[in-house]
Design an enzyme around this catalytic site. Structure first.
Site, PDB file in Angstrom:
ATOM      1  N   ARG A  61      47.067  23.156  65.360  1.00 51.26           N
ATOM      2  CA  ARG A  61      45.881  23.374  64.536  1.00 51.26           C
ATOM      3  C   ARG A  61      45.707  22.179  63.609  1.00 51.26           C
ATOM      4  NH1 ARG A  61      46.024  29.369  62.026  1.00 51.26           N
ATOM      5  NH2 ARG A  61      45.097  28.207  60.316  1.00 51.26           N
ATOM      6  N   ARG A 114      46.298  24.299  51.547  1.00 51.21           N
ATOM      7  CA  ARG A 114      46.145  25.730  51.862  1.00 51.21           C
ATOM      8  C   ARG A 114      47.080  26.576  51.008  1.00 51.21           C
ATOM      9  NH1 ARG A 114      47.318  25.653  57.897  1.00 51.21           N
ATOM     10  NH2 ARG A 114      47.032  27.898  57.837  1.00 51.21           N
TER      11      ARG A 114
END
Ligand code: AMP
Length: 223
Positions: free
Chosen positions: A157, A168
């Protein structure tokens, strides 16, 4: 019954969610998967979501809530459903309560330390076709870099790159972690340790869900 899985990226929500899906037959609704599909299909929502996802930020609440509303309307979630990656803000939690006010709720917070998370995300691989998730160390595909289900070449990803992972985790701490207090205040929160194997985490989750289902059943009988 809705089962909400809370936890930082890489804490194991997806793997535990899949086990829950198999064990209880409730559909797993993962907003990250729904959003990645929308991005791949280049829908208008996907185009708007892509810029936020690529940078490791959150997609605006109204877009994600619209996706969940549509997904819940599919009709397979009457008996129960598992939410993986939603809600991620208190506003989303309130929208969810408004969307489906009748559902009993149980919240499981999967806690893992940052070192474990970074190590897992570095080893994570994804099938771009069917969204199956592998880990090159702990859950490798049968053939290196190839999906067991459909033979597609696995990818990393984009947002699992170390600099995006750091962002994140920061976003998680700022915007999602307040949900821990929110659900604890409602008496719905259960914490489990997510540093071990999927089996070890799932062994802690299962009795929580069994008790919640038994409680919800009793409440329904009493009504
Ligand atoms: P995940 O697969 O759950 O790690 O989600 C991947 C990315 O999708 C996140 O970093 C966000 O950009 C976006 N996303 C997924 N779920 C949500 C949500 N509930 N609210 C906002 N953004 C989300």
């Amino acid at each position: 019954m809705r089962i909400i899985l809370l936890g930082a990226p890489g804490s194991g929500k997806g793997a535990v969610g899949e086990r829950l899906e198999r064990a209880y037959g409730f559909p797993r609704i993962a907003t990250g998967d729904l959003l990645r599909r929308a991005v791949q299909e280049q829908t208008p929502l996907g185009r708007r979501a892509a810029e936020h996802m690529g940078r490791g930020g959150l997609v605006p609440d109204e877009l994600v809530v619209a996706l969940v509303r549509e997904r819940l309307a599919a009709g397979d979630a009457q008996a129960g459903y598992i939410l993986d990656g939603f809600p991620r803000t208190i506003a989303q939690a309130r929208s969810l309560e408004a969307l489906d006010p009748g559902s009993a709720e149980v919240v499981v917070d999967i806690e893992a330390d940052e070192e474990t998370i970074v190590r897992r995300l570095e080893a994570r691989r994804l099938c771009p076709r069917c969204a199956a998730v592998y880990n090159v160390r702990s859950r490798p595909p049968r053939r290196a870099d190839v999906c067991d289900e459909d033979g597609e070449t696995l990818v990393r990803r984009e947002d699992d790159r170390p600099e995006i992972v750091r962002k994140r985790l920061r976003v998680y701490g700022e915007q999602t972690e307040p949900l821990v207090g929110y659900y604890a205040g409602k008496g719905l929160l259960h914490r489990v340790a997510g540093d071990g194997t999927v089996d070890e985490t799932f062994a802690q989750v299962r009795p929580i869900i069994d008790r919640a289902l038994a409680g919800a059943g009793k409440e329904q009988t009493a009504r």
